[in-house]
Design a protein around this motif. Structure first.
Motif, PDB file in Angstrom:
ATOM      1  N   LEU A  16       0.753   5.502   0.216  1.00 31.92           N
ATOM      2  CA  LEU A  16      -0.088   6.561   0.763  1.00 31.92           C
ATOM      3  C   LEU A  16      -0.996   7.151  -0.306  1.00 31.92           C
ATOM      4  CD1 LEU A  16      -0.684   8.198   3.321  1.00 31.92           C
ATOM      5  CD2 LEU A  16       1.029   9.837   2.552  1.00 31.92           C
ATOM      6  N   GLY A  17      -2.287   7.115  -0.055  1.00 29.53           N
ATOM      7  CA  GLY A  17      -3.259   7.686  -0.966  1.00 29.53           C
ATOM      8  C   GLY A  17      -3.677   6.795  -2.113  1.00 29.53           C
ATOM      9  N   LEU A  18      -3.147   5.565  -2.189  1.00 23.79           N
ATOM     10  CA  LEU A  18      -3.480   4.655  -3.286  1.00 23.79           C
ATOM     11  C   LEU A  18      -4.108   3.368  -2.746  1.00 23.79           C
ATOM     12  CD1 LEU A  18      -0.245   4.839  -5.475  1.00 23.79           C
ATOM     13  CD2 LEU A  18      -2.351   6.153  -5.730  1.00 23.79           C
ATOM     14  N   GLU A  19      -4.851   2.712  -3.613  1.00 26.20           N
ATOM     15  CA  GLU A  19      -5.396   1.401  -3.272  1.00 26.20           C
ATOM     16  C   GLU A  19      -4.247   0.390  -3.276  1.00 26.20           C
ATOM     17  OE1 GLU A  19      -9.548   1.263  -5.543  1.00 26.20           O
ATOM     18  OE2 GLU A  19      -7.960   2.319  -6.629  1.00 26.20           O
TER      19      GLU A  19
ATOM     20  N   VAL B 114       1.560   7.710  -8.885  1.00 25.64           N
ATOM     21  CA  VAL B 114       2.395   8.531  -8.008  1.00 25.64           C
ATOM     22  C   VAL B 114       3.123   9.632  -8.783  1.00 25.64           C
ATOM     23  CG1 VAL B 114       4.377   8.489  -6.441  1.00 25.64           C
ATOM     24  CG2 VAL B 114       2.692   6.651  -6.358  1.00 25.64           C
TER      25      VAL B 114
ATOM     26  N   THR C 154       0.845  -1.188   0.000  1.00 29.24           N
ATOM     27  CA  THR C 154       0.000   0.000   0.000  1.00 29.24           C
ATOM     28  C   THR C 154       0.879   1.236   0.000  1.00 29.24           C
ATOM     29  OG1 THR C 154      -1.665  -1.197   1.269  1.00 29.24           O
ATOM     30  CG2 THR C 154      -1.866   1.183   1.199  1.00 29.24           C
TER      31      THR C 154
END
Length: 193
Positions: free
Chosen positions: A30-33, A103, A28
């Motif tokens: 940060l901010g992503l599935e 990203v 995982t």
């Protein structure tokens, strides 16, 4: 549209394995599935296939509104001749690479050179990869979504990465073929360029 399960079924079918025969790691950012990395045993090799990179189409990061359906979708597959003991770090590296469109706004495509700036796995001499076409057929999704394409990942040395920057990915592939280098061998040396 359940992209992830469609892609999982297609890649397992391509390698002729059942879900129970495959190990996986989930990463995982940060901010992503989460992104999943499948470790698929093969005939003398291990295949690593990503799942999750194709959930959303890749697009131009400067667009004010991203199209949630249209646009290229890609996953990555890496095949290595290596033992389980020397695979530490492969999943993390592939996760970083497949997450790079979300990203960094990178569009994953054949002949792209991606440099992580650190070894791709523990004790690896490779810090970059060249993407290419894989033998996994494009995975069709319902219209108007574009098919998911698996791109092959080939680890390259710093010297080989420089060669790609100057001459292009195909010139490097030609040099490997001429030298008889098996790019799946993690112990291989750099081709003499």
């Amino acid at each position: 549209m359940d992209v992830e399960n469609t892609v999982r079924a297609a890649v397992l079918d391509h390698f002729g394995v059942e879900r129970a025969q495959v190990d996986s790691a989930s990463l995982t950012f940060l901010g992503l599935e989460p992104v999943e990395i499948l470790r698929i045993p093969g005939d003398g090799a291990v295949h690593y296939a990503t799942l999750g990179g194709s959930r959303h189409p890749m697009g131009d990061p400067t667009d004010l509104l991203a199209d949630p359906v249209r646009g290229p979708r890609a996953e990555l597959v890496l095949t290595l001749l290596m033992s389980a003991d020397s695979q530490v770090g492969v999943a993390k590296s592939l996760g970083v690479l497949v997450a790079s469109p979300a990203v960094e706004g990178v569009v994953l495509q054949a002949d792209a050179l991606l440099d992580l700036g650190e070894p791709l796995w523990r004790n690896a001499k490779f810090t970059a990869v060249v993407l290419g076409e894989s033998d996994i057929d494009p995975i069709e999704l319902p219209d108007p979504a574009e098919p998911v394409r698996y791109l092959s990942v080939t680890p390259v040395t710093a010297t080989e990465a420089a060669w790609v920057r100057v001459r292009g990915a195909q010139a490097l592939r030609d040099a490997w073929a001429e030298a008889g280098i098996d790019v799946r061998d993690p112990e291989r040396g750099a081709v003499n360029l």
